[in-house]
Design a protein around this motif. Sequence first.
Motif, PDB file in Angstrom:
ATOM      1  N   ARG A  31       0.844  -1.171   0.065  1.00  0.00           N
ATOM      2  CA  ARG A  31      -0.012  -0.256   0.069  1.00  0.00           C
ATOM      3  C   ARG A  31       0.933   1.365   0.006  1.00  0.00           C
ATOM      4  O   ARG A  31       1.919   1.295   0.690  1.00  0.00           O
ATOM      5  N   THR A  32       0.369   2.366  -0.362  1.00  0.00           N
ATOM      6  CA  THR A  32       1.235   3.508  -0.558  1.00  0.00           C
ATOM      7  C   THR A  32       0.492   4.712   0.267  1.00  0.00           C
ATOM      8  O   THR A  32       1.238   5.538   0.749  1.00  0.00           O
ATOM      9  N   CYS A  33      -0.669   4.441   0.881  1.00  0.00           N
ATOM     10  CA  CYS A  33      -1.149   5.356   1.919  1.00  0.00           C
ATOM     11  C   CYS A  33      -1.421   6.730   1.163  1.00  0.00           C
ATOM     12  O   CYS A  33      -1.331   7.588   1.766  1.00  0.00           O
ATOM     13  N   ASN A  34      -1.808   6.673  -0.213  1.00  0.00           N
ATOM     14  CA  ASN A  34      -2.021   7.588  -0.848  1.00  0.00           C
ATOM     15  C   ASN A  34      -3.186   7.434  -1.792  1.00  0.00           C
ATOM     16  O   ASN A  34      -3.540   6.526  -2.078  1.00  0.00           O
ATOM     17  N   LEU A  35      -4.145   8.572  -1.862  1.00  0.00           N
ATOM     18  CA  LEU A  35      -5.193   8.593  -2.659  1.00  0.00           C
ATOM     19  C   LEU A  35      -5.037   9.689  -3.823  1.00  0.00           C
ATOM     20  O   LEU A  35      -4.344  10.715  -3.481  1.00  0.00           O
ATOM     21  N   GLY A  36      -5.663   9.638  -4.974  1.00  0.00           N
ATOM     22  CA  GLY A  36      -5.504  10.668  -6.104  1.00  0.00           C
ATOM     23  C   GLY A  36      -6.908  10.932  -6.391  1.00  0.00           C
ATOM     24  O   GLY A  36      -8.033  10.496  -6.243  1.00  0.00           O
ATOM     25  N   ILE A  37      -6.991  12.319  -6.832  1.00  0.00           N
ATOM     26  CA  ILE A  37      -8.230  12.981  -7.289  1.00  0.00           C
ATOM     27  C   ILE A  37      -7.853  13.704  -8.540  1.00  0.00           C
ATOM     28  O   ILE A  37      -6.821  14.514  -8.862  1.00  0.00           O
ATOM     29  N   VAL A  38      -8.675  13.620  -9.909  1.00  0.00           N
ATOM     30  CA  VAL A  38      -8.335  14.354 -10.793  1.00  0.00           C
ATOM     31  C   VAL A  38      -9.850  15.184 -11.226  1.00  0.00           C
ATOM     32  O   VAL A  38     -11.073  14.655 -11.346  1.00  0.00           O
ATOM     33  N   VAL A  39      -9.635  16.562 -11.405  1.00  0.00           N
ATOM     34  CA  VAL A  39     -10.821  17.389 -11.402  1.00  0.00           C
ATOM     35  C   VAL A  39     -10.797  18.083 -12.518  1.00  0.00           C
ATOM     36  O   VAL A  39      -9.659  18.126 -13.420  1.00  0.00           O
ATOM     37  N   PRO A  40     -11.765  18.640 -13.218  1.00  0.00           N
ATOM     38  CA  PRO A  40     -11.852  19.205 -14.501  1.00  0.00           C
ATOM     39  C   PRO A  40     -10.984  20.615 -14.524  1.00  0.00           C
ATOM     40  O   PRO A  40     -10.230  20.879 -15.471  1.00  0.00           O
ATOM     41  N   ASP A  41     -10.863  21.372 -13.230  1.00  0.00           N
ATOM     42  CA  ASP A  41     -10.187  22.322 -13.431  1.00  0.00           C
ATOM     43  C   ASP A  41      -9.768  22.879 -11.842  1.00  0.00           C
ATOM     44  O   ASP A  41     -10.902  23.088 -10.975  1.00  0.00           O
ATOM     45  N   VAL A  42      -8.628  23.011 -11.436  1.00  0.00           N
ATOM     46  CA  VAL A  42      -8.095  23.017 -10.301  1.00  0.00           C
ATOM     47  C   VAL A  42      -8.737  24.365  -9.673  1.00  0.00           C
ATOM     48  O   VAL A  42      -8.817  24.605  -8.368  1.00  0.00           O
ATOM     49  N   SER A  43      -8.795  25.445 -10.464  1.00  0.00           N
ATOM     50  CA  SER A  43      -9.160  26.708  -9.962  1.00  0.00           C
ATOM     51  C   SER A  43     -10.801  26.966  -9.915  1.00  0.00           C
ATOM     52  O   SER A  43     -11.003  27.919  -9.347  1.00  0.00           O
TER      53      SER A  43
END
Length: 335
Positions: free
Chosen positions: A57-69
């Motif tokens: 395990r990495t103990c990391n999660l990821g999120i991809v959003v359309p626009d960070v702003s």
Amino acid sequence: MSIRKVAARAGVSTATVSRVFTQPQAVADETRRRVMTAAGELHYAPHPAASALARGRTCNLGIVVPDVSNSFSAVVTKAVDRQARREGYALFVAGSDEVVHDEETSARALAQQVDGLLLVSPRMPDDALLALADMTPIVMLNRLLDGIPAVLTNLYEATGHAVEHLHALGHRTVVYLAGPDGYTNDVRLRGFRDACSRLGMEASELGPFAARFQAGVRAADLVLAASVTAVVAYNDEIAVGVVNRLSDRGIGVPSDISVVGFDDTELAEMVTPRLTTVRIPAAMAGTAAVELLLDLVRGRDAGLGSPRELSAELVVRSSTGPARVAPDTGQDPAP
């Protein structure tokens, strides 16, 4: 304190000490007791990241959003980050700038570095999403695809409520400012069309537009050319851009044109007049999504087949009002 000193005091190898903390069931009881006693005496604790990696395990999660702003993306990301930290996870964030290729590239890159991935309003093709789900556990917000858990908001019904509100104020000509192509826009557009048809309103559509303030500024001139009395915008940022440009051109909101947004971000309260908008529970959606994702990561995937659906509500503020009176007759233009 190093693992070597613990091993020396317990009379075992460093590999045995490592196994005690990562695979205790693989070590004899007496040996495990000696190692734990030595670790306690020396105040030794294994590094969390190293232990996680040893368990795969990495103990990391990821999120991809359309626009960070984007304001909506920011609220979702903050809620996800807060919940992830409570559960002992770090969060990696990537934005696609609403470009499908960049969204897929970012998601694939993150998938190799995290235990699970959240996708907010993803626009990549179904087969790309399914391939990504083979790489790492995935949960989506505002996208529906068999085989991938999702958190959805009832946008169809909420859009209908916005149109009904305008109809009750006497509006009979209304335009929808479409956002980026995808599930979210499709559902809102369907709700808009069906509600207008049911109420006998003259409906038109413009776009698609990027889900940003400047896109709303550009859209406002097209709205004026469409000769409508009301606007339903894809999100608050487009709606606020419309209000801003209309003000520059001396068009009153809501005295001349009423404007409705979507999301109920902080922008809705900051603009003058304050924006009537459909409130989407962004923080609640982010929290629900990360909880679903952690269930997947931990192998508790029973009952995740059906999407988790949240309710939206229309919040009426100052940007909507009665339809303007026709100057030639003094009567409401509605039939």
